[in-house]
Design an enzyme around this catalytic site. Structure first.
Site, PDB file in Angstrom:
ATOM      1  N   HIS A   1      -7.286  -5.028   9.922  1.00  0.00           N
ATOM      2  CA  HIS A   1      -6.989  -4.710   8.523  1.00  0.00           C
ATOM      3  C   HIS A   1      -5.696  -5.384   8.079  1.00  0.00           C
ATOM      4  CE1 HIS A   1      -4.924  -0.660   9.733  1.00  0.00           C
ATOM      5  NE2 HIS A   1      -3.973  -1.442   9.267  1.00  0.00           N
TER       6      HIS A   1
ATOM      7  N   ASN B   1      -7.708  -3.293  14.020  1.00  0.00           N
ATOM      8  CA  ASN B   1      -9.086  -3.634  13.664  1.00  0.00           C
ATOM      9  C   ASN B   1      -9.152  -4.797  12.670  1.00  0.00           C
ATOM     10  OD1 ASN B   1      -8.175  -2.486  11.323  1.00  0.00           O
ATOM     11  ND2 ASN B   1      -9.573  -0.733  11.345  1.00  0.00           N
TER      12      ASN B   1
ATOM     13  N   GLU C   1      -9.718  -2.013   5.143  1.00  0.00           N
ATOM     14  CA  GLU C   1     -10.414  -1.770   6.402  1.00  0.00           C
ATOM     15  C   GLU C   1     -11.625  -2.697   6.544  1.00  0.00           C
ATOM     16  OE1 GLU C   1      -8.944  -0.055   8.484  1.00  0.00           O
ATOM     17  OE2 GLU C   1      -8.526   2.025   7.938  1.00  0.00           O
TER      18      GLU C   1
ATOM     19  N   ASP D   1       0.814  -1.217   0.000  1.00  0.00           N
ATOM     20  CA  ASP D   1       0.000   0.000   0.000  1.00  0.00           C
ATOM     21  C   ASP D   1       0.851   1.273   0.000  1.00  0.00           C
ATOM     22  OD1 ASP D   1       0.952  -0.388   2.596  1.00  0.00           O
ATOM     23  OD2 ASP D   1      -0.998  -0.880   3.423  1.00  0.00           O
TER      24      ASP D   1
HETATM   25  C1  GLP Z   1      -0.567   0.041   8.658  1.00  0.00           C
HETATM   26  C2  GLP Z   1      -0.176  -0.622   7.324  1.00  0.00           C
HETATM   27  C3  GLP Z   1      -0.344  -2.111   7.402  1.00  0.00           C
HETATM   28  C4  GLP Z   1       0.305  -2.582   8.679  1.00  0.00           C
HETATM   29  C5  GLP Z   1      -0.510  -2.124   9.853  1.00  0.00           C
HETATM   30  C6  GLP Z   1       0.082  -2.512  11.209  1.00  0.00           C
HETATM   31  O1  GLP Z   1      -1.765   0.684   8.614  1.00  0.00           O
HETATM   32  N1  GLP Z   1      -0.864  -0.139   6.189  1.00  0.00           N
HETATM   33  O2  GLP Z   1       0.221  -2.715   6.255  1.00  0.00           O
HETATM   34  O3  GLP Z   1       0.369  -3.973   8.691  1.00  0.00           O
HETATM   35  O4  GLP Z   1      -0.684  -0.731   9.812  1.00  0.00           O
HETATM   36  O5  GLP Z   1       1.104  -1.642  11.542  1.00  0.00           O
HETATM   37  P1  GLP Z   1       2.118  -1.856  12.725  1.00  0.00           P
HETATM   38  O6  GLP Z   1       3.009  -2.970  12.291  1.00  0.00           O
HETATM   39  O7  GLP Z   1       2.842  -0.566  12.866  1.00  0.00           O
HETATM   40  O8  GLP Z   1       1.316  -2.213  13.913  1.00  0.00           O
END
Ligand code: GLP
Length: 238
Positions: free
Chosen positions: A138, A136, A143, A67
């Site tokens: 995702h 959540n 989402e 992304d």
């Molecule tokens: C972000 C990214 C995801 C990631 C998630 C968890 O929103 N777009 O690809 O896996 O959050 O992030 P973190 O590893 O910082 O908890």
């Protein structure tokens, strides 16, 4: 789903990097799906270390990130383009032309999504897709409520996701409201999925993934249907 429980973040990162290194040493032109966020940072450090020790070359590796934020230039310090350069690409011998992220500044975002899908298709198949887990549920920026049949698309970020990611910005109001993300179906087409889950905050999400129903309200639940998922989690998250 194969759940591997390890002691701590460092061990999770090492196990994950060994799986990636295993693929790179076996396959002549491996395709990796990469993730951002805090979770995979340690894995990237382990990959850099393996490269510096001369154990591995990334010259034949192609990557696709999950992304990118809409509206941030590639040079913006908070773009995922910058993240990937800083955390991995600048430190290894990967060819820049073989690294791919969606362009969040494209004039025609819909067209950019179509192009990104085509690039992935042209590369064949993603061999290993690395995923983090949103609080959540995702995956990528898909989402809750995103159809399981989604392909690469533009998303409106939920307030809670923007809040969770605000720590990287100078405040919540700087966090973009939209992103381009690989779709859930796109992710599910990967040969193998490597989901990394670390820290107490992620425990409820991991529990729901392991024990909950399959539901578009919890995007990661689709992984229950994938034939080849490895989840590496530390003590805190489980
Ligand atoms: C972000 C990214 C995801 C990631 C998630 C968890 O929103 N777009 O690809 O896996 O959050 O992030 P973190 O590893 O910082 O908890």
């Amino acid at each position: 789903m194969n759940l591997i429980k390890v002691e701590n973040y460092q061990e999770m990162s090492q196990r994950a990097s060994s799986i990636i290194l295993g693929l790179i040493s076996k396959k002549s032109n491996p395709v990796l799906g990469l993730a951002t966020g805090s979770t995979p940072e340690g894995m990237y450090q382990c990959l850099i270390k393996a490269y510096e020790q001369g154990d591995i070359s990334f010259k034949n590796v192609t990557t696709f990130n999950l992304d990118e934020y809409v509206g941030l230039t590639k040079e913006d310090a908070n773009s995922y383009h910058s993240y990937m350069k800083e955390k991995l690409f600048n430190h290894i011998d990967i060819l820049p032309d073989q690294t791919h992220l969606p362009d969040g500044t494209a004039r025609d975002l819909q067209l950019e999504c179509v192009k990104y899908e085509q690039l992935i298709r042209d590369a064949g198949q993603v061999d290993i897709q690395v995923l983090g887990l949103g609080l959540n549920g995702h995956i990528g920026f898909n989402e809750p409520g995103t159809p399981f049949s989604s392909r690469t698309h533009v998303v409106e970020l939920m307030a809670s996701t923007r809040q969770a990611n605000a720590r990287f910005f100078n405040g919540l109001n700087e966090v973009p409201t939209q992103a381009i993300t690989m779709g859930i179906e796109t992710i599910m087409e990967s040969e193998r999925i490597l989901l990394l889950v670390s820290g107490e905050k992620k425990a409820p999400a991991l529990a729901r993934l392991m024990k909950g129903d399959l539901s578009e309200d919890f995007p990661a639940s689709i992984l229950q249907r994938h034939p080849n998922v490895v989840i590496i989690t530390d003590q805190h998250a489980c």
